[in-house]
Design a protein around this motif. Structure first.
Motif, mmCIF file in Angstrom:
data_model
loop_
_atom_site.group_PDB
_atom_site.id
_atom_site.type_symbol
_atom_site.label_atom_id
_atom_site.label_comp_id
_atom_site.label_asym_id
_atom_site.label_seq_id
_atom_site.Cartn_x
_atom_site.Cartn_y
_atom_site.Cartn_z
ATOM 1 N N GLN A 2 0.829 -1.210 0.000
ATOM 2 C CA GLN A 2 0.000 0.000 0.000
ATOM 3 C C GLN A 2 0.862 1.257 0.000
ATOM 4 O O GLN A 2 1.836 1.366 0.728
ATOM 5 C CB GLN A 2 -0.893 0.005 1.238
ATOM 6 N N GLY A 46 -6.297 0.085 -3.164
ATOM 7 C CA GLY A 46 -5.558 -0.219 -1.943
ATOM 8 C C GLY A 46 -4.672 0.913 -1.470
ATOM 9 O O GLY A 46 -4.203 0.900 -0.335
ATOM 10 N N ASP A 47 -4.430 1.898 -2.323
ATOM 11 C CA ASP A 47 -3.614 3.043 -1.938
ATOM 12 C C ASP A 47 -4.501 4.128 -1.330
ATOM 13 O O ASP A 47 -5.726 4.119 -1.491
ATOM 14 C CB ASP A 47 -2.852 3.596 -3.138
#
Length: 185
Positions: A2, A46-47
């Motif tokens: 991430q 996911g970031d």
């Protein structure tokens, strides 16, 4: 792994700005530069993107993060009405959709609002200084190693406290940092 991306950047110029810094006609190329930076870091699902929500750089960054699939955290330094007045809305005579874009982002993002109203005795820039500190702390805590930092900054001294120059100073040693200078467009 991430990625956490902290953004700080200039607002588009208001009608009374003496020296142009981010004229409205530079929105397209600056938007493309922000997108290119995020794509280069392979930002996606996911970031996390972290920023304020002012017209100009903040809104452009947040929009691109969402388009790329990242989750966005918007940090408002003032209650929404006061923030819209100080940092988003432009006079009605100027054709602008920043306020609607702000509302769209708020609906699609995690919005962190100030815990209390601004104390009238407090200097006007203090909520913005506090908000910068909160965003920095949040980015450092959320990042598995260290946050990425993306700045839309002309490299000049700030108009006041609580601006992009403050984030630039605090992140000068970050390994993954890109500065986009509006004067380059």
């Amino acid at each position: 792994m991430q990625k956490v991306i902290l953004f700080s950047g200039h607002m588009t110029d208001g009608p009374g700005r003496a020296q142009p810094r981010f004229p409205a006609d530079k929105e397209g190329p600056i938007s493309a530069a922000i997108h290119d930076a995020l794509s280069g870091w392979q930002v996606g699902a996911g970031d996390i993107g972290i920023c304020g929500a002012a017209r100009g750089g903040d809104i452009l960054f947040a929009e691109h993060c969402l388009t790329l699939g990242a989750k966005v955290h918007l940090f408002l330094p003032l209650p929404e009405g006061a923030f819209l007045e100080s940092s988003v809305s432009l006079p009605r005579a100027i054709d602008s959709d920043w306020e609607q874009r702000f509302r769209n982002l708020c609906a699609a993002s995690v919005v962190h609002r100030p815990t209390s109203a601004r104390d009238p005795a407090e200097p006007a820039e203090q909520p913005f200084v506090r908000n910068n500190a909160i965003m920095l702390a949040y980015a450092r805590e959320a990042a598995p190693i260290a946050p990425h930092v993306l700045l839309l900054w002309d490299g000049k001294s700030p108009d006041g406290n609580g601006g992009t120059a403050e984030i630039a100073r605090a992140t000068r040693h970050v390994a993954h940092r890109i500065i986009i200078d509006p004067a380059d467009f």
